[in-house]
Write a protein that holds these residues in place. Sequence first.
Motif, PDB file in Angstrom:
ATOM      1  N   ALA A 113      11.263  -2.464 -11.315  1.00  0.00           N
ATOM      2  CA  ALA A 113      10.858  -3.461 -10.313  1.00  0.00           C
ATOM      3  C   ALA A 113      11.696  -3.322  -9.050  1.00  0.00           C
ATOM      4  CB  ALA A 113      10.987  -4.863 -10.890  1.00  0.00           C
ATOM      5  N   LYS A 114      12.997  -3.110  -9.222  1.00  0.00           N
ATOM      6  CA  LYS A 114      13.891  -3.010  -8.070  1.00  0.00           C
ATOM      7  C   LYS A 114      13.772  -1.661  -7.378  1.00  0.00           C
ATOM      8  CE  LYS A 114      17.017  -6.445  -9.940  1.00  0.00           C
ATOM      9  NZ  LYS A 114      18.320  -6.751 -10.557  1.00  0.00           N
ATOM     10  N   ASP A 115      13.346  -0.628  -8.113  1.00  0.00           N
ATOM     11  CA  ASP A 115      13.086   0.656  -7.468  1.00  0.00           C
ATOM     12  C   ASP A 115      11.815   0.591  -6.625  1.00  0.00           C
ATOM     13  OD1 ASP A 115      15.321   1.797  -8.534  1.00  0.00           O
ATOM     14  OD2 ASP A 115      14.280   2.780 -10.203  1.00  0.00           O
ATOM     15  N   MET A 116      10.877  -0.254  -7.027  1.00  0.00           N
ATOM     16  CA  MET A 116       9.642  -0.402  -6.265  1.00  0.00           C
ATOM     17  C   MET A 116       9.863  -1.261  -5.024  1.00  0.00           C
ATOM     18  SD  MET A 116       6.855  -0.930  -9.347  1.00  0.00           S
ATOM     19  CE  MET A 116       5.492  -1.225  -8.208  1.00  0.00           C
ATOM     20  N   PHE A 117      10.628  -2.335  -5.177  1.00  0.00           N
ATOM     21  CA  PHE A 117      10.902  -3.260  -4.067  1.00  0.00           C
ATOM     22  C   PHE A 117      12.393  -3.587  -4.067  1.00  0.00           C
ATOM     23  CE2 PHE A 117       6.462  -4.053  -5.175  1.00  0.00           C
ATOM     24  CZ  PHE A 117       5.839  -4.046  -3.934  1.00  0.00           C
ATOM     25  N   GLU A 118      13.060  -3.288  -2.982  1.00  0.00           N
ATOM     26  CA  GLU A 118      14.505  -3.514  -2.915  1.00  0.00           C
ATOM     27  C   GLU A 118      14.883  -4.969  -3.146  1.00  0.00           C
ATOM     28  OE1 GLU A 118      16.059  -2.056   0.730  1.00  0.00           O
ATOM     29  OE2 GLU A 118      15.705   0.064   0.250  1.00  0.00           O
ATOM     30  N   ASP A 119      14.037  -5.893  -2.693  1.00  0.00           N
ATOM     31  CA  ASP A 119      14.384  -7.313  -2.817  1.00  0.00           C
ATOM     32  C   ASP A 119      13.755  -7.962  -4.051  1.00  0.00           C
ATOM     33  OD1 ASP A 119      11.697  -7.480  -2.097  1.00  0.00           O
ATOM     34  OD2 ASP A 119      12.009  -9.285  -0.869  1.00  0.00           O
ATOM     35  N   ALA A 120      13.306  -7.149  -5.015  1.00  0.00           N
ATOM     36  CA  ALA A 120      12.643  -7.704  -6.201  1.00  0.00           C
ATOM     37  C   ALA A 120      13.538  -8.726  -6.893  1.00  0.00           C
ATOM     38  CB  ALA A 120      12.284  -6.587  -7.171  1.00  0.00           C
ATOM     39  N   ASN A 121      12.970  -9.902  -7.143  1.00  0.00           N
ATOM     40  CA  ASN A 121      13.666 -10.981  -7.833  1.00  0.00           C
ATOM     41  C   ASN A 121      13.061 -11.105  -9.234  1.00  0.00           C
ATOM     42  OD1 ASN A 121      14.983 -13.324  -8.637  1.00  0.00           O
ATOM     43  ND2 ASN A 121      13.580 -14.671  -7.517  1.00  0.00           N
ATOM     44  N   VAL A 122      13.747 -10.584 -10.231  1.00  0.00           N
ATOM     45  CA  VAL A 122      13.233 -10.595 -11.600  1.00  0.00           C
ATOM     46  C   VAL A 122      13.320 -12.014 -12.162  1.00  0.00           C
ATOM     47  CG1 VAL A 122      13.545  -9.728 -13.944  1.00  0.00           C
ATOM     48  CG2 VAL A 122      13.814  -8.185 -11.987  1.00  0.00           C
ATOM     49  N   LEU A 123      12.165 -12.561 -12.525  1.00  0.00           N
ATOM     50  CA  LEU A 123      12.088 -13.931 -13.029  1.00  0.00           C
ATOM     51  C   LEU A 123      12.311 -14.012 -14.531  1.00  0.00           C
ATOM     52  CD1 LEU A 123       8.947 -15.139 -11.031  1.00  0.00           C
ATOM     53  CD2 LEU A 123      11.357 -15.360 -10.393  1.00  0.00           C
TER      54      LEU A 123
ATOM     55  N   GLU B 234       0.836  -1.206   0.000  1.00  0.00           N
ATOM     56  CA  GLU B 234       0.000   0.000   0.000  1.00  0.00           C
ATOM     57  C   GLU B 234       0.866   1.250   0.000  1.00  0.00           C
ATOM     58  OE1 GLU B 234      -2.426  -0.619   3.399  1.00  0.00           O
ATOM     59  OE2 GLU B 234      -4.011  -1.678   2.287  1.00  0.00           O
ATOM     60  N   HIS B 235       1.969   1.205   0.741  1.00  0.00           N
ATOM     61  CA  HIS B 235       2.896   2.337   0.786  1.00  0.00           C
ATOM     62  C   HIS B 235       3.542   2.550  -0.581  1.00  0.00           C
ATOM     63  CE1 HIS B 235       5.875   5.158   2.290  1.00  0.00           C
ATOM     64  NE2 HIS B 235       6.824   4.419   1.745  1.00  0.00           N
ATOM     65  N   VAL B 236       3.962   1.463  -1.227  1.00  0.00           N
ATOM     66  CA  VAL B 236       4.586   1.555  -2.554  1.00  0.00           C
ATOM     67  C   VAL B 236       3.596   2.136  -3.557  1.00  0.00           C
ATOM     68  CG1 VAL B 236       5.487   0.215  -4.497  1.00  0.00           C
ATOM     69  CG2 VAL B 236       6.253  -0.295  -2.169  1.00  0.00           C
ATOM     70  N   LEU B 237       2.376   1.625  -3.518  1.00  0.00           N
ATOM     71  CA  LEU B 237       1.362   2.065  -4.480  1.00  0.00           C
ATOM     72  C   LEU B 237       0.983   3.528  -4.263  1.00  0.00           C
ATOM     73  CD1 LEU B 237      -0.928  -1.102  -4.442  1.00  0.00           C
ATOM     74  CD2 LEU B 237       0.561  -0.358  -6.309  1.00  0.00           C
TER      75      LEU B 237
END
Length: 312
Positions: free
Chosen positions: A219-229, A194-197
């Motif tokens: 994706a990584k700017d939105m979530f630091e731990d983003a794991n791009v599949l 909710e904070h990101v959005l």
Amino acid sequence: MKDQLVKALALEGRVRLYLVRSTDLVEEARNRFDLNPTPTAALGRVLSVASIMGAMLKDSHEMLTININGGGPLGQIVVDAYPNGDVRGFVSNPLAEADSLNNGHLNVGAIVGNAGTLTVTKDLHMEDNWSGTVALQSGEIGEDFAYYFTLSEQTPTAVSVGVKVEPGGQVKAAGAMVLQMMPDATDTDISICEHVLSGLKPMSTIMEEYDDSDLSALAKDMFEDANVLSVQDVAFSCPCSKEKTERVLSSIAPGELQEMIDEDHGAEVTCNFCNTTYQFSEEELQKILDENLKNLAETKELEDSVDSGRRD
């Protein structure tokens, strides 16, 4: 940078994220159908979300069709999507326009309407197709798809989608984001999302800012731990061809084919999904007709032979 779609997981796999830049494919749709600005935005939003939904399919032979009809002047929006990132689609009235803007933006909801439904039909190569239908919430597309995912597919989902059209009609930027909570998501995960959005800019603005970047960076700017599949291309692409159109003509009754030859001296067939037109000369139609008559004669001969064998 060209259109692309990124799939990622975040928050230790409890959140699924899809991002698509669809500027070029929406511009191609605009050009193919000579769309007015607001129909461009409406069809472009659906094409963008559809490219993500196509990427959710499991098998390369599967596909899905989205049908939206809100009772507005735009009429129907019909879009097909495939796992490889290809999408195609059209609107009933490419010249529809709204009388006013919506908070300074193209008023998509006014031409789509909200007195109808959004239906998703999936061809999963099973005995029956899967279909889900929900009532439209606003006709603005993003909110309607979020409602569809949450109600019909039982997956809490946030959808952001945008198409920016320049004064001359060209598509400046287009894209979409789908954020889904996995079954094991916690209340903390929900709060983080909710904070990101809440801090996100309009999607078309984001796509302008990341126009020269791989969307993995977003994706990584939105979530630091983003794991791009995965990262894949997306495009407006239609599998129609003159050969496939010829097979459609082959299914027409011989009498109708003869009328095309005698009265029209040929045929012009246009694909609804991509607006490509195929021309057939008298000679080509005559060849199709001759083949039809030959097949009918062979079928009748076979049926007569079977009936004769039964009587004997």
